[in-house]
Design a protein around this motif. Structure first.
Motif, PDB file in Angstrom:
ATOM      1  N   GLU A  49     -50.626 -47.858  78.983  1.00 50.60           N
ATOM      2  CA  GLU A  49     -49.651 -48.637  78.207  1.00 50.60           C
ATOM      3  C   GLU A  49     -48.222 -48.326  78.675  1.00 50.60           C
ATOM      4  N   ARG A  50     -47.951 -47.046  78.919  1.00 48.76           N
ATOM      5  CA  ARG A  50     -46.601 -46.651  79.326  1.00 48.76           C
ATOM      6  C   ARG A  50     -46.258 -47.201  80.708  1.00 48.76           C
ATOM      7  N   PHE A  51     -47.219 -47.183  81.626  1.00 45.06           N
ATOM      8  CA  PHE A  51     -46.998 -47.746  82.961  1.00 45.06           C
ATOM      9  C   PHE A  51     -46.641 -49.227  82.847  1.00 45.06           C
ATOM     10  N   GLU A  52     -47.384 -49.956  81.995  1.00 38.02           N
ATOM     11  CA  GLU A  52     -47.106 -51.384  81.803  1.00 38.02           C
ATOM     12  C   GLU A  52     -45.714 -51.603  81.212  1.00 38.02           C
ATOM     13  N   GLN A  53     -45.287 -50.722  80.297  1.00 40.81           N
ATOM     14  CA  GLN A  53     -43.934 -50.830  79.745  1.00 40.81           C
ATOM     15  C   GLN A  53     -42.886 -50.658  80.840  1.00 40.81           C
ATOM     16  N   HIS A  54     -43.081 -49.670  81.702  1.00 44.49           N
ATOM     17  CA  HIS A  54     -42.143 -49.458  82.814  1.00 44.49           C
ATOM     18  C   HIS A  54     -42.054 -50.710  83.681  1.00 44.49           C
ATOM     19  N   LYS A  55     -43.190 -51.277  84.056  1.00 47.94           N
ATOM     20  CA  LYS A  55     -43.219 -52.411  84.978  1.00 47.94           C
ATOM     21  C   LYS A  55     -42.592 -53.666  84.369  1.00 47.94           C
ATOM     22  N   LYS A  56     -42.692 -53.804  83.046  1.00 44.33           N
ATOM     23  CA  LYS A  56     -42.147 -54.989  82.371  1.00 44.33           C
ATOM     24  C   LYS A  56     -40.691 -54.809  81.942  1.00 44.33           C
ATOM     25  N   GLY A  57     -40.137 -53.608  82.125  1.00 43.65           N
ATOM     26  CA  GLY A  57     -38.754 -53.378  81.701  1.00 43.65           C
ATOM     27  C   GLY A  57     -38.625 -53.336  80.189  1.00 43.65           C
ATOM     28  N   TYR A  58     -39.545 -52.660  79.518  1.00 48.44           N
ATOM     29  CA  TYR A  58     -39.618 -52.618  78.055  1.00 48.44           C
ATOM     30  C   TYR A  58     -38.315 -52.146  77.404  1.00 48.44           C
ATOM     31  N   ARG A  59     -37.926 -52.865  76.347  1.00 54.28           N
ATOM     32  CA  ARG A  59     -36.782 -52.477  75.515  1.00 54.28           C
ATOM     33  C   ARG A  59     -37.282 -52.288  74.080  1.00 54.28           C
ATOM     34  N   ASN A  60     -36.750 -51.274  73.398  1.00 49.39           N
ATOM     35  CA  ASN A  60     -37.172 -51.049  72.013  1.00 49.39           C
ATOM     36  C   ASN A  60     -36.470 -52.039  71.078  1.00 49.39           C
ATOM     37  N   LYS A  61     -36.726 -51.912  69.782  1.00 50.18           N
ATOM     38  CA  LYS A  61     -36.172 -52.867  68.801  1.00 50.18           C
ATOM     39  C   LYS A  61     -34.648 -52.861  68.778  1.00 50.18           C
ATOM     40  N   LYS A  62     -34.049 -51.743  69.146  1.00 48.78           N
ATOM     41  CA  LYS A  62     -32.585 -51.656  69.179  1.00 48.78           C
ATOM     42  C   LYS A  62     -32.013 -52.157  70.498  1.00 48.78           C
ATOM     43  N   GLY A  63     -32.879 -52.562  71.414  1.00 43.40           N
ATOM     44  CA  GLY A  63     -32.413 -53.091  72.689  1.00 43.40           C
ATOM     45  C   GLY A  63     -32.222 -52.072  73.790  1.00 43.40           C
ATOM     46  N   HIS A  64     -32.618 -50.810  73.526  1.00 48.97           N
ATOM     47  CA  HIS A  64     -32.480 -49.769  74.548  1.00 48.97           C
ATOM     48  C   HIS A  64     -33.593 -49.897  75.589  1.00 48.97           C
ATOM     49  N   ASN A  65     -33.211 -49.822  76.845  1.00 51.83           N
ATOM     50  CA  ASN A  65     -34.175 -49.890  77.939  1.00 51.83           C
ATOM     51  C   ASN A  65     -34.952 -48.578  77.987  1.00 51.83           C
ATOM     52  N   LEU A  66     -36.265 -48.646  77.784  1.00 56.61           N
ATOM     53  CA  LEU A  66     -37.096 -47.445  77.797  1.00 56.61           C
ATOM     54  C   LEU A  66     -37.913 -47.324  79.079  1.00 56.61           C
ATOM     55  N   SER A  67     -37.617 -48.148  80.061  1.00 59.31           N
ATOM     56  CA  SER A  67     -38.376 -48.064  81.308  1.00 59.31           C
ATOM     57  C   SER A  67     -37.500 -47.498  82.417  1.00 59.31           C
ATOM     58  N   SER A  68     -38.148 -46.772  83.299  1.00 58.77           N
ATOM     59  CA  SER A  68     -37.444 -46.208  84.445  1.00 58.77           C
ATOM     60  C   SER A  68     -37.255 -47.304  85.492  1.00 58.77           C
ATOM     61  N   ASN A  69     -36.021 -47.470  85.955  1.00 57.93           N
ATOM     62  CA  ASN A  69     -35.760 -48.468  86.993  1.00 57.93           C
ATOM     63  C   ASN A  69     -36.531 -48.156  88.269  1.00 57.93           C
ATOM     64  N   ILE A  70     -36.706 -46.875  88.556  1.00 55.44           N
ATOM     65  CA  ILE A  70     -37.455 -46.475  89.753  1.00 55.44           C
ATOM     66  C   ILE A  70     -38.909 -46.936  89.642  1.00 55.44           C
ATOM     67  N   VAL A  71     -39.526 -46.742  88.467  1.00 55.76           N
ATOM     68  CA  VAL A  71     -40.918 -47.177  88.291  1.00 55.76           C
ATOM     69  C   VAL A  71     -41.007 -48.699  88.281  1.00 55.76           C
ATOM     70  N   LYS A  72     -40.044 -49.338  87.619  1.00 53.87           N
ATOM     71  CA  LYS A  72     -40.068 -50.806  87.550  1.00 53.87           C
ATOM     72  C   LYS A  72     -40.042 -51.408  88.954  1.00 53.87           C
ATOM     73  N   LYS A  73     -39.202 -50.854  89.823  1.00 52.46           N
ATOM     74  CA  LYS A  73     -39.043 -51.413  91.168  1.00 52.46           C
ATOM     75  C   LYS A  73     -40.100 -50.903  92.159  1.00 52.46           C
ATOM     76  N   TYR A  74     -40.457 -49.624  92.080  1.00 54.86           N
ATOM     77  CA  TYR A  74     -41.301 -49.023  93.112  1.00 54.86           C
ATOM     78  C   TYR A  74     -42.683 -48.565  92.635  1.00 54.86           C
ATOM     79  N   GLY A  75     -42.945 -48.607  91.318  1.00 52.83           N
ATOM     80  CA  GLY A  75     -44.221 -48.110  90.796  1.00 52.83           C
ATOM     81  C   GLY A  75     -45.407 -48.910  91.294  1.00 52.83           C
ATOM     82  N   SER A  76     -46.439 -48.216  91.780  1.00 52.48           N
ATOM     83  CA  SER A  76     -47.639 -48.876  92.301  1.00 52.48           C
ATOM     84  C   SER A  76     -48.806 -48.787  91.332  1.00 52.48           C
TER      85      SER A  76
END
Length: 116
Positions: A49-76
């Motif tokens: 679930e956490r990997f999928e959040q990183h890849k989708k650029g997950y934001r919480n209810k307050k709008g804070h980005n909870l995903s790592s840009n490195i994982v979003k761009k380079y995660g395999s």
């Protein structure tokens, strides 16, 4: 109420991260290009679930980005063989410490590692 469990996880990153990201390169002077580039994290979700959040650029209810840009761009994909031996932890503090311990252990083994 069920107690929160924290999981440590490892995501393999494309080796492009080493050539394209200066901060990643500077954090890993020991990297010789033989092993993989990885991201180590901890979560109260499942690692999948956490990997999928990183890849989708997950934001919480307050709008804070909870995903790592490195994982979003380079995660395999997840690398369970590097973290399955670690049992779930019961406190966030213990999980953060274990994340750091695993990251530094992998770095000593000459992986290129990113963690928070």
């Amino acid at each position: 109420m069920a107690k929160t469990e924290y999981h440590i996880y490892v995501i393999e990153l494309s080796k492009k991260v080493f050539t394209e990201n200066r901060r990643f390169r500077e954090a890993n002077p020991q990297f010789n290009g033989v092993l993989e580039c990885v991201y180590v994290g901890m979560t109260s979700k499942t690692p999948k679930e956490r990997f999928e959040q990183h890849k989708k650029g997950y934001r919480n209810k307050k709008g804070h980005n909870l995903s790592s840009n490195i994982v979003k761009k380079y995660g395999s994909y997840l690398r369970p063989s590097l973290y399955n031996h670690i049992k779930p932890l019961t406190t966030r503090a213990a999980a953060l410490k274990m994340e750091e311990i695993l990251a530094l252990e992998l770095r000593r083994k000459r992986y290129a590692v990113w963690f928070n």
